[in-house]
Design a protein around this motif. Structure first.
Motif, PDB file in Angstrom:
ATOM      1  N   ARG A  44       0.597  -1.411  -0.015  1.00 51.60           N
ATOM      2  CA  ARG A  44      -0.224   0.118  -0.197  1.00 51.60           C
ATOM      3  C   ARG A  44       0.733   1.259   0.438  1.00 51.60           C
ATOM      4  NH1 ARG A  44      -3.640   0.412   5.329  1.00 51.60           N
ATOM      5  NH2 ARG A  44      -1.989   0.487   5.998  1.00 51.60           N
ATOM      6  N   GLU A  45       0.601   2.514  -0.363  1.00 52.17           N
ATOM      7  CA  GLU A  45       1.806   3.251  -0.901  1.00 52.17           C
ATOM      8  C   GLU A  45       0.313   4.794  -0.667  1.00 52.17           C
ATOM      9  OE1 GLU A  45       3.366   5.701  -4.973  1.00 52.17           O
ATOM     10  OE2 GLU A  45       2.498   4.376  -4.700  1.00 52.17           O
ATOM     11  N   GLY A  46       0.751   5.536  -0.019  1.00 51.61           N
ATOM     12  CA  GLY A  46       0.257   6.817   0.395  1.00 51.61           C
ATOM     13  C   GLY A  46       0.758   7.864  -1.487  1.00 51.61           C
ATOM     14  N   VAL A  47      -1.050   8.679  -1.709  1.00 45.41           N
ATOM     15  CA  VAL A  47      -0.847   9.479  -2.585  1.00 45.41           C
ATOM     16  C   VAL A  47      -0.566  10.353  -2.390  1.00 45.41           C
ATOM     17  CG1 VAL A  47      -2.363   9.624  -4.564  1.00 45.41           C
ATOM     18  CG2 VAL A  47      -1.852   7.332  -3.928  1.00 45.41           C
ATOM     19  N   ALA A  48      -2.304  10.825  -2.333  1.00 46.02           N
ATOM     20  CA  ALA A  48      -2.248  12.708  -1.239  1.00 46.02           C
ATOM     21  C   ALA A  48      -2.806  12.201   0.240  1.00 46.02           C
ATOM     22  CB  ALA A  48      -2.760  13.094  -1.988  1.00 46.02           C
ATOM     23  N   CYS A  49      -2.893  13.741   0.300  1.00 47.77           N
ATOM     24  CA  CYS A  49      -3.531  13.393   2.351  1.00 47.77           C
ATOM     25  C   CYS A  49      -3.537  15.086   1.986  1.00 47.77           C
ATOM     26  CB  CYS A  49      -2.562  13.467   3.081  1.00 47.77           C
ATOM     27  SG  CYS A  49      -1.027  13.648   3.887  1.00 47.77           S
ATOM     28  N   ILE A  50      -4.676  15.611   3.018  1.00 48.52           N
ATOM     29  CA  ILE A  50      -4.897  17.019   2.936  1.00 48.52           C
ATOM     30  C   ILE A  50      -5.782  16.899   4.414  1.00 48.52           C
ATOM     31  CG2 ILE A  50      -7.891  16.262   2.353  1.00 48.52           C
ATOM     32  CD1 ILE A  50      -7.301  19.462   1.307  1.00 48.52           C
ATOM     33  N   SER A  51      -5.527  18.326   5.298  1.00 49.21           N
ATOM     34  CA  SER A  51      -5.746  18.290   6.582  1.00 49.21           C
ATOM     35  C   SER A  51      -7.053  18.680   6.690  1.00 49.21           C
ATOM     36  CB  SER A  51      -4.635  19.825   7.211  1.00 49.21           C
ATOM     37  OG  SER A  51      -5.236  20.935   6.373  1.00 49.21           O
ATOM     38  N   SER A  52      -7.314  18.635   7.680  1.00 55.29           N
ATOM     39  CA  SER A  52      -8.738  18.906   8.122  1.00 55.29           C
ATOM     40  C   SER A  52      -9.270  20.261   8.190  1.00 55.29           C
ATOM     41  CB  SER A  52      -9.027  18.528   9.756  1.00 55.29           C
ATOM     42  OG  SER A  52     -10.125  18.654   9.749  1.00 55.29           O
ATOM     43  N   SER A  53      -8.553  21.320   8.105  1.00 55.54           N
ATOM     44  CA  SER A  53      -9.441  22.775   8.027  1.00 55.54           C
ATOM     45  C   SER A  53      -8.550  23.471   7.089  1.00 55.54           C
ATOM     46  CB  SER A  53      -8.925  23.144   9.881  1.00 55.54           C
ATOM     47  OG  SER A  53      -9.616  22.471  10.442  1.00 55.54           O
ATOM     48  N   ASP A  54      -7.168  23.930   7.748  1.00 58.92           N
ATOM     49  CA  ASP A  54      -6.110  25.683   6.679  1.00 58.92           C
ATOM     50  C   ASP A  54      -6.367  24.518   4.793  1.00 58.92           C
ATOM     51  OD1 ASP A  54      -3.326  24.972   7.550  1.00 58.92           O
ATOM     52  OD2 ASP A  54      -4.366  23.917   7.205  1.00 58.92           O
ATOM     53  N   GLY A  55      -6.403  23.377   4.201  1.00 54.65           N
ATOM     54  CA  GLY A  55      -6.210  23.009   3.354  1.00 54.65           C
ATOM     55  C   GLY A  55      -4.768  22.626   2.821  1.00 54.65           C
ATOM     56  N   SER A  56      -4.010  22.296   3.813  1.00 53.25           N
ATOM     57  CA  SER A  56      -2.484  22.251   3.807  1.00 53.25           C
ATOM     58  C   SER A  56      -3.164  20.286   2.657  1.00 53.25           C
ATOM     59  CB  SER A  56      -1.957  21.703   5.636  1.00 53.25           C
ATOM     60  OG  SER A  56      -1.793  23.247   5.272  1.00 53.25           O
ATOM     61  N   THR A  57      -1.734  20.175   2.122  1.00 51.82           N
ATOM     62  CA  THR A  57      -1.271  19.338   1.276  1.00 51.82           C
ATOM     63  C   THR A  57      -0.180  18.642   1.744  1.00 51.82           C
ATOM     64  OG1 THR A  57      -1.241  20.665  -0.552  1.00 51.82           O
ATOM     65  CG2 THR A  57      -3.591  19.764  -0.627  1.00 51.82           C
ATOM     66  N   TYR A  58      -0.720  17.056   0.983  1.00 51.02           N
ATOM     67  CA  TYR A  58       1.097  16.475   0.913  1.00 51.02           C
ATOM     68  C   TYR A  58       0.726  15.460  -0.425  1.00 51.02           C
ATOM     69  CZ  TYR A  58       4.403  12.839   1.639  1.00 51.02           C
ATOM     70  OH  TYR A  58       5.058  11.927   1.361  1.00 51.02           O
ATOM     71  N   TYR A  59       2.279  15.637  -0.766  1.00 49.73           N
ATOM     72  CA  TYR A  59       1.617  14.512  -2.326  1.00 49.73           C
ATOM     73  C   TYR A  59       3.170  13.408  -1.815  1.00 49.73           C
ATOM     74  CZ  TYR A  59      -1.913  17.673  -3.343  1.00 49.73           C
ATOM     75  OH  TYR A  59      -3.461  18.488  -3.857  1.00 49.73           O
ATOM     76  N   ALA A  60       2.698  12.109  -2.581  1.00 44.16           N
ATOM     77  CA  ALA A  60       4.150  11.394  -2.895  1.00 44.16           C
ATOM     78  C   ALA A  60       5.044  12.422  -4.110  1.00 44.16           C
ATOM     79  CB  ALA A  60       3.325  10.177  -3.206  1.00 44.16           C
ATOM     80  N   ASP A  61       6.206  11.905  -4.180  1.00 48.76           N
ATOM     81  CA  ASP A  61       6.935  12.217  -5.370  1.00 48.76           C
ATOM     82  C   ASP A  61       6.027  11.462  -6.844  1.00 48.76           C
ATOM     83  OD1 ASP A  61       9.911  11.928  -3.100  1.00 48.76           O
ATOM     84  OD2 ASP A  61       8.356  13.412  -3.181  1.00 48.76           O
ATOM     85  N   SER A  62       5.529  10.645  -6.261  1.00 50.64           N
ATOM     86  CA  SER A  62       5.697   9.806  -7.961  1.00 50.64           C
ATOM     87  C   SER A  62       4.307  10.638  -8.444  1.00 50.64           C
ATOM     88  CB  SER A  62       5.362   7.593  -7.277  1.00 50.64           C
ATOM     89  OG  SER A  62       4.282   8.768  -6.386  1.00 50.64           O
ATOM     90  N   VAL A  63       3.426  11.268  -7.558  1.00 52.16           N
ATOM     91  CA  VAL A  63       2.134  12.042  -8.132  1.00 52.16           C
ATOM     92  C   VAL A  63       2.185  13.178  -8.145  1.00 52.16           C
ATOM     93  CG1 VAL A  63       0.756   9.549  -7.363  1.00 52.16           C
ATOM     94  CG2 VAL A  63       0.765  12.048  -5.556  1.00 52.16           C
ATOM     95  N   ARG A  64       3.253  14.157  -7.429  1.00 50.74           N
ATOM     96  CA  ARG A  64       3.576  15.702  -7.034  1.00 50.74           C
ATOM     97  C   ARG A  64       3.531  16.339  -8.130  1.00 50.74           C
ATOM     98  NH1 ARG A  64       6.888  15.494  -4.525  1.00 50.74           N
ATOM     99  NH2 ARG A  64       5.894  15.634  -2.610  1.00 50.74           N
ATOM    100  N   GLY A  65       2.818  16.959  -9.109  1.00 49.74           N
ATOM    101  CA  GLY A  65       2.245  17.708 -10.448  1.00 49.74           C
ATOM    102  C   GLY A  65       1.215  17.553 -10.630  1.00 49.74           C
ATOM    103  N   ARG A  66       0.535  16.505 -11.043  1.00 52.26           N
ATOM    104  CA  ARG A  66       0.051  14.981 -11.053  1.00 52.26           C
ATOM    105  C   ARG A  66      -1.506  15.478 -11.173  1.00 52.26           C
ATOM    106  NH1 ARG A  66       0.669  10.541 -13.030  1.00 52.26           N
ATOM    107  NH2 ARG A  66       1.990   9.519 -11.450  1.00 52.26           N
TER     108      ARG A  66
END
Length: 128
Positions: A44-66
């Motif tokens: 299993r691989e993490g793809v992206a996540c988002i915080s509850s309130s301020d919309g902060s996001t995180y992306y795996a390197d493999s999908v960042r920008g896409r």
């Protein structure tokens, strides 16, 4: 908490899909959401996540920008816009929810082990 992931399907390389995650039974005012995927024979691989309130996001390197994760106008909806899809993106995609407190409402949680509640997954097939 129940999570319903949808929007998967067959798409050609270079194409786009938008996945949706509908959450119900939320008992907390604050939930971080993550998208994860599992390809056949892989972990299993993490793809992206988002915080509850301020919309902060995180992306795996493999999908960042896409890929882009976002929250809908409805509190219980989260989307994953996937562009420029590649064959290696083919997997079952899952959304997951993590209740958080007021004090960590702006944190992101890319580690799948942080999440207790998972949806059933939606299959994304990228093939010509």
């Amino acid at each position: 908490v129940q999570l319903q992931a949808s929007g998967g399907g067959l798409v050609q390389p270079g194409g786009s899909l938008r996945l949706s995650c509908a959450a119900s039974g939320l008992s907390s005012d604050y939930y971080a959401i993550g998208w994860f995927r599992r390809a056949p024979g892989k972990e299993r691989e993490g793809v992206a996540c988002i915080s509850s309130s301020d919309g902060s996001t995180y992306y795996a390197d493999s999908v960042r920008g896409r890929f882009a994760i976002s929250r809908g106008n409805a509190k219980n909806m989260v989307y994953l816009q996937m562009n420029s899809l590649k064959p290696e993106d083919m997997a079952v995609y899952y959304c997951a929810a993590k209740p958080v407190t007021f004090y960590n409402r702006n944190y992101r949680y890319p580690d799948p082990q942080e999440y207790d509640d998972w949806g059933q997954g939606t299959l994304v097939t990228v093939s010509s």
